[in-house]
Motif scaffolding. Structure first.
Motif, PDB file in Angstrom:
ATOM      1  N   CYS A 569       0.822  -1.193  -0.173  1.00 40.88           N
ATOM      2  CA  CYS A 569      -0.063  -0.012  -0.138  1.00 40.88           C
ATOM      3  C   CYS A 569       0.855   1.441   0.018  1.00 40.88           C
ATOM      4  O   CYS A 569       1.877   1.388   0.932  1.00 40.88           O
ATOM      5  CB  CYS A 569      -0.921  -0.056   1.348  1.00 40.88           C
ATOM      6  N   TYR A 570       0.761   2.128  -0.952  1.00 45.24           N
ATOM      7  CA  TYR A 570       1.480   3.394  -1.054  1.00 45.24           C
ATOM      8  C   TYR A 570       0.854   4.567  -0.983  1.00 45.24           C
ATOM      9  O   TYR A 570      -0.331   4.723  -1.189  1.00 45.24           O
ATOM     10  CB  TYR A 570       2.078   3.480  -2.602  1.00 45.24           C
ATOM     11  N   GLU A 571       1.486   5.653  -0.410  1.00 44.46           N
ATOM     12  CA  GLU A 571       1.117   7.128  -0.791  1.00 44.46           C
ATOM     13  C   GLU A 571       1.610   7.593  -2.017  1.00 44.46           C
ATOM     14  O   GLU A 571       2.820   7.571  -2.137  1.00 44.46           O
ATOM     15  CB  GLU A 571       1.030   7.834   0.551  1.00 44.46           C
ATOM     16  N   LYS A 572       0.698   8.011  -2.935  1.00 45.74           N
ATOM     17  CA  LYS A 572       1.238   8.800  -4.177  1.00 45.74           C
ATOM     18  C   LYS A 572       1.961   9.943  -3.797  1.00 45.74           C
ATOM     19  O   LYS A 572       1.343  11.100  -3.022  1.00 45.74           O
ATOM     20  CB  LYS A 572      -0.016   8.850  -4.963  1.00 45.74           C
ATOM     21  N   CYS A 573       2.899  10.335  -4.317  1.00 45.39           N
ATOM     22  CA  CYS A 573       3.763  11.684  -4.301  1.00 45.39           C
ATOM     23  C   CYS A 573       3.550  12.319  -5.600  1.00 45.39           C
ATOM     24  O   CYS A 573       3.809  11.981  -6.584  1.00 45.39           O
ATOM     25  CB  CYS A 573       5.029  11.193  -3.894  1.00 45.39           C
ATOM     26  N   ASN A 583      17.446   4.198 -11.496  1.00 43.18           N
ATOM     27  CA  ASN A 583      16.901   3.193 -12.174  1.00 43.18           C
ATOM     28  C   ASN A 583      15.835   2.572 -11.414  1.00 43.18           C
ATOM     29  O   ASN A 583      16.127   1.888 -10.405  1.00 43.18           O
ATOM     30  CB  ASN A 583      17.663   2.209 -12.719  1.00 43.18           C
ATOM     31  N   ASN A 584      14.655   2.490 -11.561  1.00 43.67           N
ATOM     32  CA  ASN A 584      13.429   1.661 -10.996  1.00 43.67           C
ATOM     33  C   ASN A 584      13.299   2.202  -9.439  1.00 43.67           C
ATOM     34  O   ASN A 584      12.508   1.710  -8.996  1.00 43.67           O
ATOM     35  CB  ASN A 584      13.939   0.175 -11.070  1.00 43.67           C
ATOM     36  N   GLU A 585      13.804   3.540  -9.140  1.00 39.26           N
ATOM     37  CA  GLU A 585      13.400   3.661  -7.944  1.00 39.26           C
ATOM     38  C   GLU A 585      11.906   4.105  -7.791  1.00 39.26           C
ATOM     39  O   GLU A 585      11.142   4.971  -8.594  1.00 39.26           O
ATOM     40  CB  GLU A 585      14.342   4.809  -7.431  1.00 39.26           C
ATOM     41  N   ILE A 586      11.203   3.920  -6.769  1.00 39.34           N
ATOM     42  CA  ILE A 586       9.937   4.236  -6.314  1.00 39.34           C
ATOM     43  C   ILE A 586       9.890   5.273  -5.640  1.00 39.34           C
ATOM     44  O   ILE A 586      10.728   5.321  -4.256  1.00 39.34           O
ATOM     45  CB  ILE A 586       9.058   3.171  -5.772  1.00 39.34           C
ATOM     46  N   VAL A 587       9.246   6.407  -5.862  1.00 45.60           N
ATOM     47  CA  VAL A 587       9.510   7.861  -4.693  1.00 45.60           C
ATOM     48  C   VAL A 587       8.233   7.802  -3.850  1.00 45.60           C
ATOM     49  O   VAL A 587       8.265   8.333  -2.905  1.00 45.60           O
ATOM     50  CB  VAL A 587       9.519   9.147  -5.497  1.00 45.60           C
ATOM     51  N   ASP A 588       7.240   6.911  -4.322  1.00 44.95           N
ATOM     52  CA  ASP A 588       5.995   7.053  -3.602  1.00 44.95           C
ATOM     53  C   ASP A 588       6.448   6.274  -2.072  1.00 44.95           C
ATOM     54  O   ASP A 588       7.015   5.354  -2.054  1.00 44.95           O
ATOM     55  CB  ASP A 588       4.780   6.272  -4.047  1.00 44.95           C
ATOM     56  N   LYS A 589       5.545   6.882  -0.967  1.00 48.29           N
ATOM     57  CA  LYS A 589       5.915   6.286   0.304  1.00 48.29           C
ATOM     58  C   LYS A 589       5.137   4.762   0.606  1.00 48.29           C
ATOM     59  O   LYS A 589       3.972   4.977   0.482  1.00 48.29           O
ATOM     60  CB  LYS A 589       5.520   7.073   1.402  1.00 48.29           C
ATOM     61  N   ILE A 590       5.841   3.855   0.895  1.00 43.60           N
ATOM     62  CA  ILE A 590       5.221   2.649   1.561  1.00 43.60           C
ATOM     63  C   ILE A 590       4.607   2.799   2.721  1.00 43.60           C
ATOM     64  O   ILE A 590       5.153   3.148   3.589  1.00 43.60           O
ATOM     65  CB  ILE A 590       6.209   1.307   1.406  1.00 43.60           C
ATOM     66  N   MET A 591       3.200   2.678   2.960  1.00 45.91           N
ATOM     67  CA  MET A 591       2.449   2.781   3.962  1.00 45.91           C
ATOM     68  C   MET A 591       2.344   1.485   4.638  1.00 45.91           C
ATOM     69  O   MET A 591       2.138   1.425   5.980  1.00 45.91           O
ATOM     70  CB  MET A 591       0.949   3.425   3.729  1.00 45.91           C
ATOM     71  N   GLY A 592       2.390   0.431   4.075  1.00 43.22           N
ATOM     72  CA  GLY A 592       2.031  -1.097   4.554  1.00 43.22           C
ATOM     73  C   GLY A 592       2.469  -2.000   3.684  1.00 43.22           C
ATOM     74  O   GLY A 592       2.326  -1.775   2.379  1.00 43.22           O
ATOM     75  N   LYS A 593       2.720  -3.143   3.873  1.00 38.93           N
ATOM     76  CA  LYS A 593       3.020  -4.544   3.156  1.00 38.93           C
ATOM     77  C   LYS A 593       2.530  -5.648   3.723  1.00 38.93           C
ATOM     78  O   LYS A 593       2.757  -5.666   5.001  1.00 38.93           O
ATOM     79  CB  LYS A 593       4.396  -4.394   2.538  1.00 38.93           C
ATOM     80  N   GLY A 594       2.131  -6.529   2.944  1.00 36.37           N
ATOM     81  CA  GLY A 594       1.856  -7.710   3.797  1.00 36.37           C
ATOM     82  C   GLY A 594       1.982  -9.041   2.487  1.00 36.37           C
ATOM     83  O   GLY A 594       1.922  -8.694   1.470  1.00 36.37           O
ATOM     84  N   GLN A 595       2.217 -10.220   3.142  1.00 35.98           N
ATOM     85  CA  GLN A 595       2.250 -11.479   1.928  1.00 35.98           C
ATOM     86  C   GLN A 595       1.540 -12.505   2.698  1.00 35.98           C
ATOM     87  O   GLN A 595       1.435 -12.650   3.857  1.00 35.98           O
ATOM     88  CB  GLN A 595       3.747 -11.571   2.137  1.00 35.98           C
ATOM     89  N   ILE A 596       1.004 -13.193   1.721  1.00 34.88           N
ATOM     90  CA  ILE A 596       0.326 -14.593   1.958  1.00 34.88           C
ATOM     91  C   ILE A 596       0.837 -15.701   1.025  1.00 34.88           C
ATOM     92  O   ILE A 596       1.063 -15.410   0.047  1.00 34.88           O
ATOM     93  CB  ILE A 596      -1.178 -14.277   1.928  1.00 34.88           C
ATOM     94  N   GLN A 597       0.741 -16.868   1.546  1.00 27.53           N
ATOM     95  CA  GLN A 597       1.181 -17.987   0.896  1.00 27.53           C
ATOM     96  C   GLN A 597      -0.051 -18.460   0.164  1.00 27.53           C
ATOM     97  O   GLN A 597      -1.239 -18.463   0.552  1.00 27.53           O
ATOM     98  CB  GLN A 597       1.556 -19.093   1.823  1.00 27.53           C
TER      99      GLN A 597
END
Length: 859
Positions: A569-573, A583-597
């Motif tokens: 989940c990102y906040e758009k800048c 190269n490939n840098e994302i400037v938007d801020k990551i607000m949260g992240k999760g992973q499921i199998q």
């Protein structure tokens, strides 16, 4: 603890994964991928992962404390009652059988520990005591109580497993076991003193030293070994290890217990208690008896480790990186001369007090990372797929194990190269007193994980320091025991009974999110793993200025042996001054992240499965269902011949009086107008509801098509074009010519291949050929913008190859034997066919028809 397979008991995959010394593979290669030794390391068959030494860090035994993906106190939703319940209950029996066998070993170990206690107590009151009563009580503190708890548990569980019944309940036994963990807490609090007392007594008393160096542990009933010799020091560590083992078993049991089973809530409760207990003791236990302490005198603990690709001297090296509480250490496995233990060689370290992340401006000034050529990555994938097919054939024909091992070794080498060369996302760290280092990662998820883990530790009052050569040697030496990630993440390191992953299409609906503290412009991205690394597959629209975004967007994600889904989940800048051109840098801020199998048992149902993923206090609600590629690429003719989807291309072009179907022309035009520079165009999934809406208006020949196209998200338009070709009743390059395309692309001689491939194009019906050439030129124009859109010819061939060539149902059965072989040689060959034409100089319809150099015989 000896692996169960050596006790005459069935070896189970979850025991393997956590407790055996992982199989010959990744660790036998140095950082550059060269083989370091010609066979399994000496003793690897019998050396378990949980070492006999008490120096193993208990907090790292629990995988729940490992790489940031903790075992959730509320496990994944249980198996659906009914169809899956039978499988689940059978798995429960296997899990319990394995656990019961290890419980027997554990009880024998506790008995061995208690055996000398009675004679020692008897001599304590004589004139020549070996130990005092106080020393005995300190060393053997709570062992008797722990023994009685587990003996009662074993005696109650054993008959339930031996006289197995699908309705058997045993959750209350695990709940009771968990409720008695207070005894373990008392043991843990005394553990360090017990070890120190035992060591002092050994040094001052030869009689006790002999006793403590060789305690006899009884073997299981059906074992050939009647006794095994173990040190007292090793046995005193067993109770600490046992809680972790019980917690992992609880997780496995829950995974294979139907939600409506009476055991489910009891097991949940037991797991919650166990995990809370583990969390409480992890801070208290000395991870290594010989551990180097931090400058402030605290115990240094391992927080996170993993394999990362480092750019070193302009080349890529695979490193094992260890993040301790106060230092980041970068190491590689070094060659040892027939040694029992492999060792790590420290390449460099940075105290966290000196570690800083470069600013965007500093990153911009850094050397540009040149990505590895796409065609070479695709070649590696093709080799891996071909080798997988060969291995499956050898196994089916009961081929020689040597031949299979040789193929597996080749596959490992190719997978290793793919893993080494595929990452492109830079992760830079800098030592404020000197050098900068650059890692390349495959996902923003990993970069965020490492950055967050380091920043969290940096919030503490850290001090700078320099490690002496002895301290560095001890710290590096601890890495082998403390590591939580053992193998390079490639499929050839997996056991045969492990899931091969899912092949097909995962349908995901991202519903909504809650938990944001202030309004923001929010969006989510979806990633799945493919060939050992993660790829971004979908992105929701930006929901502006809200704390509760409601996307309700559906995506269709292609899976290639995938086992995990990640949601970020990102906040758009929108501030252009903050744009980082790296190269490939994302400037938007990551607000949260999760992973499921992506558990096949849970996912492979026709129904939607709704779940919530928690990330940093944010909850994202999503639903998913899976369709195998066999099902999703069924070419079923449309019952209505008035529309365009599922209708023969010749019928559509004749009705429209056009050379190329209107839907193809309009979608291509719109993509070239405003989507040709879109990152991941044709790879990133469009919203499924938007695609279905476009499908409906094209089928109805609605007069508002152009207006709708101009307003629609460009990924949805790209998705509609792909869907059109996928739903043709037969592939664009036809069923009839499919075998010839497969043979033509396999030709070695360039001239013969050219002759054959051009002749095959000439053999296509005119509407198919003209449409194919039209699409070909469009895809070439898209690839010209690769520096911006990241879509090379190879990427486009991967996306469109199977769609344009995959035969309809009757044909496919002759070419593809099973869903698991879907990304095998056949599919890779489909990609190669399209790639051949994409790399070919422009092909004109008129010249192709006029050219008489090609054979004119029918195919």
């Amino acid at each position: 603890m000896e692996p169960l397979s050596h006790r005459g008991l069935p070896r189970l995959s979850w025991i393997d994964t956590l407790y055996s010394n992982f199989s010959y593979g990744a660790d036998d290669y140095d950082a550059e991928g060269h083989e370091e030794q010609k066979g399994p390391p000496e003793g690897s068959e019998t050396m378990p992962y949980i070492d006999e030494s008490p120096t193993m860090s208990p907090q790292l035994s629990a995988r729940s404390q490992g790489g940031g993906d903790s075992i959730s106190p509320t496990p994944p939703e249980g198996l659906a009652p009914g169809v899956e319940a039978g499988k689940g209950l059978e798995m429960r029996k296997l899990v319990l059988s394995g656990f019961l066998a290890s419980e027997e070993i554990y009880i024998n170990q506790l008995e061995a520990l208690l055996l000398p206690m009675k004679p020692l107590k008897a001599t304590a009151t004589t004139s020549q005591p070996v130990l005092t009563i106080q020393q005995i009580e300190t060393i053997f503190y709570k062992i008797q109580d722990i023994y009685e708890i587990h003996k009662e548990f074993y005696d109650n569980l054993c008959p339930k497993v031996q006289q197995w019944d699908s309705q058997v309940t045993m959750g209350h036994l695990f709940q009771k076991l968990a409720s008695q963990l207070g005894v373990y807490k008392a043991f843990v609090d005394n553990y360090k003193v017990a070890l120190e007392t035992a060591e002092k007594c050994s040094q001052s008393n030869n009689q006790f030293q002999k006793i403590s160096e060789e305690l006899k542990v009884k073997g299981p009933k059906d074992s050939k070994d009647s006794h095994t010799s173990v040190t007292m020091e090793a046995l005193l560590y067993k109770p600490i290890d046992r809680v972790t083992r019980s917690t992992l078993v609880l997780h496995d049991l829950l995974k294979h217990t139907p939600v409506d089973h009476p055991d489910y809530p009891l097991l949940q409760d037991a797991l919650r208690i166990s995990q809370n207990f583990l969390s409480s003791i992890n801070e208290d236990i000395d991870p290594r008896r010989t551990a180097v302490t931090t400058p402030k005198g605290e115990t240094r603990q391992l927080v996170k480790d993993g394999f990362l690709v480092e750019m070193s001297e302009s080349s890529r090296k695979l490193r094992h990186v260890f993040l301790f509480t106060d230092v980041l250490l970068c190491a590689k496995l070094k060659k040892t001369s027939a040694g029992k233990h492999q060792q790590y060689d420290c390449k460099w370290y940075i105290p966290l007090a000196d570690l800083v992340f470069p600013s965007p401006e500093e990153s911009e000034a850094s050397p540009h990372v040149h990505p590895f050529p796409d065609h070479e990555l695709e070649d590696m994938k093709m080799k891996i797929s071909a080798l997988k097919s060969e291995i499956q054939k050898e196994k089916a024909n009961k081929g020689q194990s040597r031949a299979i091992e040789r193929l597996k070794k080749k596959m490992f080498e190719n997978e290793f190269l793919l893993l080494l060369n595929s990452p492109t996302i830079p992760f830079r760290i800098h030592n404020r007193n000197g050098k900068s280092y650059l890692f390349l990662l495959s996902s923003d998820y990993e970069r965020s994980e490492w950055r967050e883990a380091i920043q969290k530790l940096q919030k503490k009052d850290l001090q700078a320091f320099v490690l002496s050569s002895v301290e560095l040697q001890v710290l590096t030496g601890s890495c082998f025991k403390l590591r939580t990630v053992h193998n390079i993440p490639v499929t050839s390191n997996k056991d045969d009974d492990e899931s091969p992953g899912l092949y097909g299409f995962l349908h995901v609906i991202v519903h909504s999110a809650k938990g944001f503290k202030q309004s923001a412009n929010l969006y989510c991205t979806l990633e799945v793993d493919s060939f050992g690394y993660f790829v971004s597959k979908a992105k929701t629209r930006v929901f502006r200025d809200t704390t509760e975004p409601k996307w309700d967007e559906e995506f269709e994600i292609e899976l290639e042996g995938s086992q995990s889904l990640r949601i970020l989940c990102y906040e758009k800048c929108y501030d252009k001054t903050k744009v980082n051109k790296d190269n490939n840098e994302i400037v938007d801020k990551i607000m949260g992240k999760g992973q499921i199998q992506l558990d096949p048992q849970t996912v492979e149902t026709k129904n939607w499965h709704t779940d919530v993923i928690e990330m940093n206090g944010i909850k994202v609600e999503f639903s998913m269902k899976f369709t195998s590629r066999d099902m999703s690429l069924k070419r079923t003719p449309s019952k209505k011949q008035t529309g365009v989807f599922g209708v023969k291309i010749s019928v559509v072009t004749k009705r429209e009086r056009s050379k190329v179907p209107y839907i193809v022309r309009q979608c291509v035009e719109e993509v070239e107008k405003r989507g040709i520079e879109e990152v991941g165009i044709y790879r990133i999934s469009g919203v499924a509801t938007d695609i279905q809406a476009l499908k409906a208006v094209f089928d109805a020949n609605n007069k508002d098509i152009l207006l709708m196209l101009s307003d629609m998200d460009i990924n949805a338009i790209a998705g509609t074009l792909k869907l059109y070709f996928r739903e043709l009743p037969e592939p664009l390059l036809t069923d009839r010519l499919y075998p010839a395309f497969m043979e033509g692309i396999a030709l070695s001689d360039p001239a013969a291949k050219e002759n054959c491939m051009m002749h095959l194009l000439r053999s296509l019906p005119d509407p198919n050929l003209i449409t194919f050439l039209f699409l070909l030129e469009h895809l070439k124009r898209v690839a010209e913008k690769e520096p911006i859109n990241k879509m090379s010819l190879h990427n486009l061939a991967t996306v469109f190859g199977p769609t344009l060539l995959r035969p309809s149902e009757v044909e496919s059965k002759a070419h593809l034997t099973s869903a698991a072989d879907i990304w095998s040689h056949d599919v890779m060959a489909q990609v190669q066919v399209l790639l051949y034409y994409l790399q070919h100089p422009p092909i004109s319809f008129a010249e192709l028809k006029r050219n008489t150099l090609y054979f004119s015989t029918d195919v």
